[in-house]
Design a protein around this motif. Structure first.
Motif, mmCIF file in Angstrom:
data_model
loop_
_atom_site.group_PDB
_atom_site.id
_atom_site.type_symbol
_atom_site.label_atom_id
_atom_site.label_comp_id
_atom_site.label_asym_id
_atom_site.label_seq_id
_atom_site.Cartn_x
_atom_site.Cartn_y
_atom_site.Cartn_z
ATOM 1 N N ASP A 34 0.803 -1.224 0.000
ATOM 2 C CA ASP A 34 0.000 0.000 0.000
ATOM 3 C C ASP A 34 0.836 1.273 0.000
ATOM 4 N N ASN A 35 1.882 1.314 0.785
ATOM 5 C CA ASN A 35 2.654 2.536 0.946
ATOM 6 C C ASN A 35 3.936 2.553 0.120
ATOM 7 N N TYR A 36 4.031 1.632 -0.813
ATOM 8 C CA TYR A 36 5.228 1.536 -1.642
ATOM 9 C C TYR A 36 4.929 1.948 -3.085
ATOM 10 N N SER A 37 5.888 2.630 -3.670
ATOM 11 C CA SER A 37 5.899 2.779 -5.116
ATOM 12 C C SER A 37 6.510 1.507 -5.696
ATOM 13 N N ILE A 38 5.977 1.079 -6.819
ATOM 14 C CA ILE A 38 6.428 -0.157 -7.448
ATOM 15 C C ILE A 38 6.872 0.140 -8.872
ATOM 16 N N GLY A 39 7.984 -0.442 -9.239
ATOM 17 C CA GLY A 39 8.479 -0.258 -10.594
ATOM 18 C C GLY A 39 8.748 -1.588 -11.270
ATOM 19 N N TRP A 40 8.542 -1.604 -12.568
ATOM 20 C CA TRP A 40 8.953 -2.732 -13.395
ATOM 21 C C TRP A 40 10.207 -2.318 -14.155
ATOM 22 N N PHE A 41 11.184 -3.190 -14.129
ATOM 23 C CA PHE A 41 12.444 -2.976 -14.814
ATOM 24 C C PHE A 41 12.750 -4.218 -15.632
ATOM 25 N N ARG A 42 13.610 -4.063 -16.618
ATOM 26 C CA ARG A 42 13.974 -5.224 -17.425
ATOM 27 C C ARG A 42 15.452 -5.170 -17.781
ATOM 28 N N GLN A 43 15.977 -6.349 -18.019
ATOM 29 C CA GLN A 43 17.374 -6.460 -18.413
ATOM 30 C C GLN A 43 17.493 -7.498 -19.509
ATOM 31 N N ALA A 44 17.906 -7.032 -20.664
ATOM 32 C CA ALA A 44 18.139 -7.917 -21.799
ATOM 33 C C ALA A 44 19.578 -8.403 -21.765
ATOM 34 N N PRO A 45 19.865 -9.517 -22.418
ATOM 35 C CA PRO A 45 21.232 -10.043 -22.425
ATOM 36 C C PRO A 45 22.220 -9.011 -22.929
ATOM 37 N N GLY A 46 23.270 -8.802 -22.165
ATOM 38 C CA GLY A 46 24.313 -7.873 -22.571
ATOM 39 C C GLY A 46 23.986 -6.408 -22.404
ATOM 40 N N LYS A 47 22.844 -6.118 -21.794
ATOM 41 C CA LYS A 47 22.436 -4.728 -21.615
ATOM 42 C C LYS A 47 22.228 -4.414 -20.131
ATOM 43 N N GLU A 48 22.214 -3.130 -19.838
ATOM 44 C CA GLU A 48 21.963 -2.712 -18.467
ATOM 45 C C GLU A 48 20.476 -2.789 -18.156
ATOM 46 N N ARG A 49 20.188 -2.887 -16.868
ATOM 47 C CA ARG A 49 18.795 -2.884 -16.446
ATOM 48 C C ARG A 49 18.185 -1.509 -16.714
ATOM 49 N N ALA A 86 10.292 -2.454 -5.154
ATOM 50 C CA ALA A 86 9.457 -1.649 -4.264
ATOM 51 C C ALA A 86 10.302 -0.592 -3.576
ATOM 52 N N LEU A 87 9.710 0.586 -3.465
ATOM 53 C CA LEU A 87 10.399 1.717 -2.845
ATOM 54 C C LEU A 87 9.460 2.396 -1.872
ATOM 55 N N PHE A 88 9.875 2.512 -0.624
ATOM 56 C CA PHE A 88 9.032 3.132 0.397
ATOM 57 C C PHE A 88 9.207 4.644 0.427
ATOM 58 N N ARG A 89 10.398 5.100 0.115
ATOM 59 C CA ARG A 89 10.694 6.539 0.172
ATOM 60 C C ARG A 89 9.843 7.305 -0.834
ATOM 61 N N ILE A 90 9.349 8.447 -0.409
ATOM 62 C CA ILE A 90 8.527 9.262 -1.298
ATOM 63 C C ILE A 90 9.393 9.882 -2.384
#
Length: 129
Positions: free
Chosen positions: A30-45, A98-102
């Motif tokens: 509830d109090n967290y911001s949520i992010g989706w990230f991805r990492q392809a082979p040989g690349k940065e997230r 997940a990130l709690f910090r605003i």
């Protein structure tokens, strides 16, 4: 145990759709911001989409705009990433964090991985014919 668990990845043909899920256990999102990230082979997230605790969302990557939608269901303690019109270049391991910090969702998109409070172990998405 406090953790995030991603699911919903798999093999899909170009133009197809997938819905990824990020479920929390041991704590509530509830109090967290949520992010989706991805990492392809040989690349940065890279950031894909982020959503704040009060539902403000953004697509981090230009390639996701118009195709990916992030949403959250706090009653189910789960965040989703609906991905449509998938392309081979979307192939990657997809992680949720997940990130709690605003902060703003835009800032979360580019936050270095150590800045997050929790990470899942990822789910593989392969777009191929």
């Amino acid at each position: 145990q406090l953790q995030l668990v991603e699911s919903g990845g798999g093999l899909v043909q170009p133009g197809g759709s997938l819905r990824l899920s990020c479920a929390a256990s041991g704590f509530t999102l509830d109090n967290y911001s949520i992010g989706w990230f991805r990492q392809a082979p040989g690349k940065e997230r890279e950031g894909v989409s982020c959503i704040s605790s009060n539902g403000i969302s953004t697509n981090c990557a230009d390639s996701a705009k118009g195709r990916f939608t992030i949403s959250r269901d706090n009653a189910k303690n789960t965040v989703y990433l609906q991905m449509n019109s998938l392309k081979p270049e979307d192939t990657a391991v997809y992680y949720c964090a997940a990130l709690f910090r605003i902060t703003t969702v835009q800032a979360m998109c580019i936050m270095p991985p150590p800045g997050m409070d929790y990470w899942g172990k990822g789910t593989l998405v392969t777009v191929s014919s």
